[in-house]
Design a protein around this motif. Structure first.
Motif, PDB file in Angstrom:
ATOM      1  N   THR A  47      -0.367   2.601 -14.445  1.00 45.31           N
ATOM      2  CA  THR A  47      -1.524   2.354 -13.582  1.00 45.31           C
ATOM      3  C   THR A  47      -1.903   0.881 -13.302  1.00 45.31           C
ATOM      4  O   THR A  47      -2.077   0.677 -11.897  1.00 45.31           O
ATOM      5  CB  THR A  47      -2.652   3.001 -14.291  1.00 45.31           C
ATOM      6  OG1 THR A  47      -2.599   4.070 -14.704  1.00 45.31           O
ATOM      7  CG2 THR A  47      -3.875   2.875 -13.665  1.00 45.31           C
TER       8      THR A  47
ATOM      9  N   TYR B  56       0.603  -1.426 -13.029  1.00 42.01           N
ATOM     10  CA  TYR B  56       1.612  -1.602 -11.787  1.00 42.01           C
ATOM     11  C   TYR B  56       1.070  -1.040 -10.328  1.00 42.01           C
ATOM     12  O   TYR B  56       1.455  -1.964  -9.483  1.00 42.01           O
ATOM     13  CB  TYR B  56       2.853  -1.134 -12.422  1.00 42.01           C
ATOM     14  CG  TYR B  56       4.075  -1.467 -11.720  1.00 42.01           C
ATOM     15  CD1 TYR B  56       4.801  -2.656 -11.652  1.00 42.01           C
ATOM     16  CD2 TYR B  56       4.900  -0.611 -10.543  1.00 42.01           C
ATOM     17  CE1 TYR B  56       5.815  -3.111 -10.889  1.00 42.01           C
ATOM     18  CE2 TYR B  56       5.674  -1.160  -9.739  1.00 42.01           C
ATOM     19  CZ  TYR B  56       6.263  -2.386 -10.036  1.00 42.01           C
ATOM     20  OH  TYR B  56       7.056  -2.648  -9.083  1.00 42.01           O
ATOM     21  N   LEU B  57       0.855   0.199 -10.503  1.00 43.10           N
ATOM     22  CA  LEU B  57       0.369   0.705  -9.237  1.00 43.10           C
ATOM     23  C   LEU B  57      -0.733  -0.011  -8.549  1.00 43.10           C
ATOM     24  O   LEU B  57      -0.745  -0.280  -7.355  1.00 43.10           O
ATOM     25  CB  LEU B  57       0.086   2.294  -9.394  1.00 43.10           C
ATOM     26  CG  LEU B  57       1.205   3.001  -9.851  1.00 43.10           C
ATOM     27  CD1 LEU B  57       0.861   4.535  -9.880  1.00 43.10           C
ATOM     28  CD2 LEU B  57       2.662   2.934  -8.766  1.00 43.10           C
ATOM     29  N   LYS B  58      -1.623  -0.434  -9.297  1.00 48.17           N
ATOM     30  CA  LYS B  58      -2.916  -1.046  -8.743  1.00 48.17           C
ATOM     31  C   LYS B  58      -2.373  -2.453  -8.236  1.00 48.17           C
ATOM     32  O   LYS B  58      -3.095  -3.020  -7.311  1.00 48.17           O
ATOM     33  CB  LYS B  58      -4.085  -1.217  -9.630  1.00 48.17           C
ATOM     34  CG  LYS B  58      -4.615  -0.084  -9.925  1.00 48.17           C
ATOM     35  CD  LYS B  58      -5.801  -0.032 -10.801  1.00 48.17           C
ATOM     36  CE  LYS B  58      -6.507   1.091 -11.152  1.00 48.17           C
ATOM     37  NZ  LYS B  58      -7.758   1.251 -12.082  1.00 48.17           N
TER      38      LYS B  58
ATOM     39  N   HIS C 238       0.597  -3.064  -6.975  1.00 49.97           N
ATOM     40  CA  HIS C 238       1.649  -2.873  -5.960  1.00 49.97           C
ATOM     41  C   HIS C 238       1.153  -1.817  -5.243  1.00 49.97           C
ATOM     42  O   HIS C 238       1.764  -0.695  -5.060  1.00 49.97           O
ATOM     43  CB  HIS C 238       2.832  -2.637  -6.438  1.00 49.97           C
ATOM     44  CG  HIS C 238       3.498  -3.625  -7.305  1.00 49.97           C
ATOM     45  ND1 HIS C 238       3.356  -3.969  -8.469  1.00 49.97           N
ATOM     46  CD2 HIS C 238       4.328  -4.658  -6.964  1.00 49.97           C
ATOM     47  CE1 HIS C 238       3.858  -5.115  -9.211  1.00 49.97           C
ATOM     48  NE2 HIS C 238       4.377  -5.575  -7.954  1.00 49.97           N
ATOM     49  N   PRO C 239      -0.112  -1.689  -4.642  1.00 49.46           N
ATOM     50  CA  PRO C 239      -0.534  -0.463  -3.911  1.00 49.46           C
ATOM     51  C   PRO C 239       0.282  -0.122  -2.553  1.00 49.46           C
ATOM     52  O   PRO C 239       0.859  -0.764  -1.749  1.00 49.46           O
ATOM     53  CB  PRO C 239      -1.983  -0.967  -3.277  1.00 49.46           C
ATOM     54  CG  PRO C 239      -1.971  -2.417  -3.123  1.00 49.46           C
ATOM     55  CD  PRO C 239      -1.067  -2.820  -4.496  1.00 49.46           C
TER      56      PRO C 239
ATOM     57  N   ARG D 289      -3.224  10.218  -8.728  1.00 48.74           N
ATOM     58  CA  ARG D 289      -3.981   9.011  -7.893  1.00 48.74           C
ATOM     59  C   ARG D 289      -5.509   8.957  -7.630  1.00 48.74           C
ATOM     60  O   ARG D 289      -5.853   7.752  -7.621  1.00 48.74           O
ATOM     61  CB  ARG D 289      -3.400   9.519  -6.488  1.00 48.74           C
ATOM     62  CG  ARG D 289      -1.840   9.024  -6.273  1.00 48.74           C
ATOM     63  CD  ARG D 289      -1.627   8.756  -4.616  1.00 48.74           C
ATOM     64  NE  ARG D 289      -2.084   9.732  -3.777  1.00 48.74           N
ATOM     65  CZ  ARG D 289      -2.838   9.367  -2.945  1.00 48.74           C
ATOM     66  NH1 ARG D 289      -3.733   8.315  -2.790  1.00 48.74           N
ATOM     67  NH2 ARG D 289      -3.576  10.293  -2.144  1.00 48.74           N
TER      68      ARG D 289
ATOM     69  N   THR E 222      -6.885   7.921 -10.981  1.00 52.04           N
ATOM     70  CA  THR E 222      -6.744   5.967 -11.483  1.00 52.04           C
ATOM     71  C   THR E 222      -7.262   5.443 -10.301  1.00 52.04           C
ATOM     72  O   THR E 222      -6.966   4.029 -10.445  1.00 52.04           O
ATOM     73  CB  THR E 222      -5.221   6.017 -11.672  1.00 52.04           C
ATOM     74  OG1 THR E 222      -4.430   6.416 -10.697  1.00 52.04           O
ATOM     75  CG2 THR E 222      -4.975   6.910 -13.133  1.00 52.04           C
TER      76      THR E 222
ATOM     77  N   THR F 168      -5.359   4.851  -7.421  1.00 52.27           N
ATOM     78  CA  THR F 168      -3.849   4.058  -7.197  1.00 52.27           C
ATOM     79  C   THR F 168      -3.658   4.828  -5.826  1.00 52.27           C
ATOM     80  O   THR F 168      -3.863   5.761  -5.308  1.00 52.27           O
ATOM     81  CB  THR F 168      -3.229   4.090  -8.267  1.00 52.27           C
ATOM     82  OG1 THR F 168      -2.994   5.697  -8.509  1.00 52.27           O
ATOM     83  CG2 THR F 168      -3.466   3.443  -9.496  1.00 52.27           C
ATOM     84  N   GLU F 169      -2.683   4.027  -5.301  1.00 54.01           N
ATOM     85  CA  GLU F 169      -1.932   4.592  -3.944  1.00 54.01           C
ATOM     86  C   GLU F 169      -0.377   4.681  -4.372  1.00 54.01           C
ATOM     87  O   GLU F 169      -0.083   3.867  -4.677  1.00 54.01           O
ATOM     88  CB  GLU F 169      -2.076   3.458  -2.911  1.00 54.01           C
ATOM     89  CG  GLU F 169      -3.679   3.274  -2.490  1.00 54.01           C
ATOM     90  CD  GLU F 169      -3.809   2.449  -1.436  1.00 54.01           C
ATOM     91  OE1 GLU F 169      -2.744   2.202  -0.628  1.00 54.01           O
ATOM     92  OE2 GLU F 169      -4.835   1.691  -1.116  1.00 54.01           O
ATOM     93  N   MET F 170       0.289   5.830  -3.778  1.00 54.34           N
ATOM     94  CA  MET F 170       1.631   5.932  -3.880  1.00 54.34           C
ATOM     95  C   MET F 170       1.950   6.872  -2.814  1.00 54.34           C
ATOM     96  O   MET F 170       1.045   7.324  -2.042  1.00 54.34           O
ATOM     97  CB  MET F 170       1.932   6.847  -5.109  1.00 54.34           C
ATOM     98  CG  MET F 170       1.900   6.221  -6.377  1.00 54.34           C
ATOM     99  SD  MET F 170       2.800   7.069  -7.880  1.00 54.34           S
ATOM    100  CE  MET F 170       1.686   8.345  -8.135  1.00 54.34           C
TER     101      MET F 170
END
Length: 326
Positions: free
Chosen positions: A146, A148-150, A152-153, A175, A178, A180-182
């Motif tokens: 989580t 890491y994703l925040k 690296h959106p 997503r 959390t 977050t963006e993927m």
């Protein structure tokens, strides 16, 4: 948009009810039973589970139980055939979350109504998704992923077996939960998805535990968490999202049995009792659990309650994912 915090099987993740003596109604069955499966023969977990169930029913009934594969239209072909069958207890629909909860949100003119066209028989159980990552991704826990994703959106991609699939919606739930963006990458065949995951062309995948177990055990991918409130029998060393502080992050594919609307109540009750007996039998239970099924069982009312809430839950996820009706 906030999804209900009730888990996929929260409050329902119980052992089957105590077995009762199964009394078959007079004259039933008087010919072979047919289990309609809305998927192709050999098509993964659903087909295997249905055939195990048919074999176990053969041991207990005076007539054979045959699996009738009816693939097509994301399961709509088979589900429609199940809804339109004669309500005499000789045709059973073996189906799952996708056809009963997701499809109503994806299809404008669904040829069946999951709540009006069937007599619920039983919620068999749930096969949860497991979150796996490429081995080179520098994360080893749910919290690390989580974070890491925040940081690296939009730079990380996750694969699935297609838009609206259990794997896709599991990713959308993560997503949303959390923030977050993927980037979602749908595949026609999940084998290619794993090839891309190994190579790092995608970095994350949500897959049913049975589908990901071989790759996890071979060390080809790293397992982060099972999206469940209890550890999987086939992946007992992988922690659950509930254990890791995210009890709302549960998603898999639950499986159930339905009969056509109007099937006599004594037949519904007899079939329910028969399958509960299978779920409590050590041999039958072990065979089903070996396919990743977290067994639930119980009465038809358990399935009725789950279906009502899951239709709403899946519709909310479909809206969040921005999927349009077909």
């Amino acid at each position: 948009m906030t999804l209900p915090r009730r888990m996929l099987i929260g409050g329902l993740a119980a052992m089957p009810v105590a077995a009762q003596a199964v009394t078959l109604p007079p004259g039933w069955p008087d010919r072979p039973l047919r289990i309609i499966l809305p998927a192709a023969g050999g098509a993964g977990t659903a087909d295997t589970l249905a055939r195990i169930l048919a074999q176990e029913m053969d041991k207990r009934l005076p007539q054979r139980t045959l699996v009738d594969n009816r693939p097509g239209a994301n399961g709509n072909v088979g589900a429609t055939a199940g809804a339109r069958a004669a309500p005499d207890g000789h045709t059973i629909l073996f189906t799952w979350a996708g056809t009963m909860a997701t499809n109503p949100a994806l299809h404008r003119n669904l040829p069946y109504d999951p709540q009006r066209d069937f007599e619920p028989v039983m919620l068999l159980g749930n096969v949860p998704n497991v979150l796996v990552v490429n081995n080179a991704l520098p994360v080893h826990s749910l919290a690390e992923l989580t974070a890491y994703l925040k940081a690296h959106p939009g730079q990380v991609s996750f694969g699935s077996s297609g838009n609206g699939s259990s794997m896709h919606l599991a990713g959308e739930l993560y997503r949303q939960a959390t923030g977050t963006e993927m980037v979602h990458v749908p595949y026609n065949g999940i084998g290619q998805g794993f090839t891309d995951l190994y190579a790092g062309r995608i970095q994350v995948m949500f897959n049913l535990v049975t589908g990901a177990q071989p790759q996890i055990r071979a060390g080809q991918v790293r397992a982060i968490a099972v999206l469940s409130d209890r550890r999987s029998v086939v992946l007992p060393d992988v922690p659950t999202t509930a254990e890791l502080g995210m009890p709302g992050l549960e998603f898999g594919s639950w499986f159930c049995l339905m009969l056509p609307k109007g099937t006599p109540a004594p037949i519904v009750q007899a079939l329910n009792a028969l399958v509960n007996e299978i779920l409590l039998d050590p041999e039958g239970r072990q065979r089903l659990e070996a396919q990743g099924l977290d067994i639930i069982g119980g009465g038809p009312e358990r399935l009725t309650a789950l279906l009502a809430s899951e239709i709403q839950r899946h519709a909310a996820l479909v809206r969040f994912a921005g999927l349009s009706l077909q």
